[in-house]
Design an enzyme around this catalytic site. Structure first.
Site: not given
Length: 282
Positions: A44, A108
């Site tokens: 992010y 992830h």
């Protein structure tokens, strides 16, 4: 009972640029309103969300999760589920967050890397858990099938499932039921399906792309049914996500303090089970 958690992709400018002051205000608003779980990832904003969260999170009893497998490099972010990349990634995340311990670490999006994630990344996460660097380990994905295989094969503590258990898409229900049977916690993200379950108007998106006409029409029907009963569609979407017994947290992002408060107000609204059952049949 499930609680509301703050997703921090917006702090990494994933959905549009915000400044450091606005990012700090988001974290302060969430913490001040009683949110106790914050989820982030190196991906992010290429570390920006982690740094902003680390600077803004006040002292206190908060749970923080981050992710490994999408590894930061000088050239950007690459998939790497090797043991060395996992350990290095966690060390770097701890440094950016200003922490010495992580409550949860997820693999992830190992969609195309299942074998390496299971054979190399997972044993390293277990070692880090045994060492006390990490309290719980799991997998975070936008699909339900691979997390189900992980739950069946490995000692998974928690699953983060995004977008696959919502008023519009209940394909992940089998995974949630499996987690309930195995005692695995579930964190649900993407419960608004990219905003379609907030404001289903022409041009709205569903899972990061323009919504197909049939899904848009269905979301509009859901909105109308909810409104006729006196509820916003977003309130119903959050209530539906929180209602499954395996769900411990519902993860919602924000890019302003006002949005945090709106999400909390919507989450705290009690929605009748009868209305939720009616909505999923529409």
């Amino acid at each position: 009972m499930a609680g509301l958690a703050l997703g921090t992709a917006g702090l990494g400018n994933v959905f549009g640029e915000i400044d450091d002051e606005a990012a700090a205000a988001v974290v302060a608003a969430a913490a001040g309103a009683g949110v106790r779980y914050f989820d982030t990832a190196p991906y992010y904003g290429f570390g920006l969300a982690e740094r902003r969260l680390g600077r803004a999170l006040p002292a206190g009893s908060f749970a923080v999760s981050t992710k490994v497998g999408r590894t930061l490099t000088d050239g950007g972010c690459v998939f790497d589920f090797s043991a060395a990349a996992v350990r290095r990634g966690i060390e770097d995340s701890l440094d950016r967050l200003g922490l010495d311990h992580l409550d949860i670490v997820y693999l992830h999006d190992p969609d195309d890397h299942e074998e390496q994630a299971a054979a190399e990344a997972w044993p390293e996460l277990r070692r880090l858990r045994d060492e006390g660097v990490v309290s719980a380990i799991g997998v975070g994905m936008n699909q339900w099938e691979m997390p189900a295989r992980f739950v069946e094969r490995l000692d998974v503590d928690v699953v983060l499932l995004a977008g696959r258990y919502t008023l519009l898409d209940r394909s992940g229900e089998r995974l949630l039921d499996l987690c309930g049977e195995r005692g695995v916690d579930v964190v649900l993200g993407g419960v608004f399906n990219s905003g379609l379950l907030i404001d289903p108007r022409p041009g709205a998106w569903f899972d990061y792309a323009p919504a197909p006409a049939d899904l848009l029409a269905r979301a509009q029907r859901l909105r109308d049914v909810a409104a006729a009963a006196g509820y916003d569609l977003a309130e119903c979407a959050l209530a539906f996500a929180a209602a499954h017994p395996a769900v411990t947290s519902v993860l919602v992002g924000a890019t302003s303090a006002a949005q945090v408060r709106e999400n909390l107000d919507a989450f705290q609204r009690e929605v009748p089970h009868e209305l939720l059952h009616h909505l999923i049949s529409c």
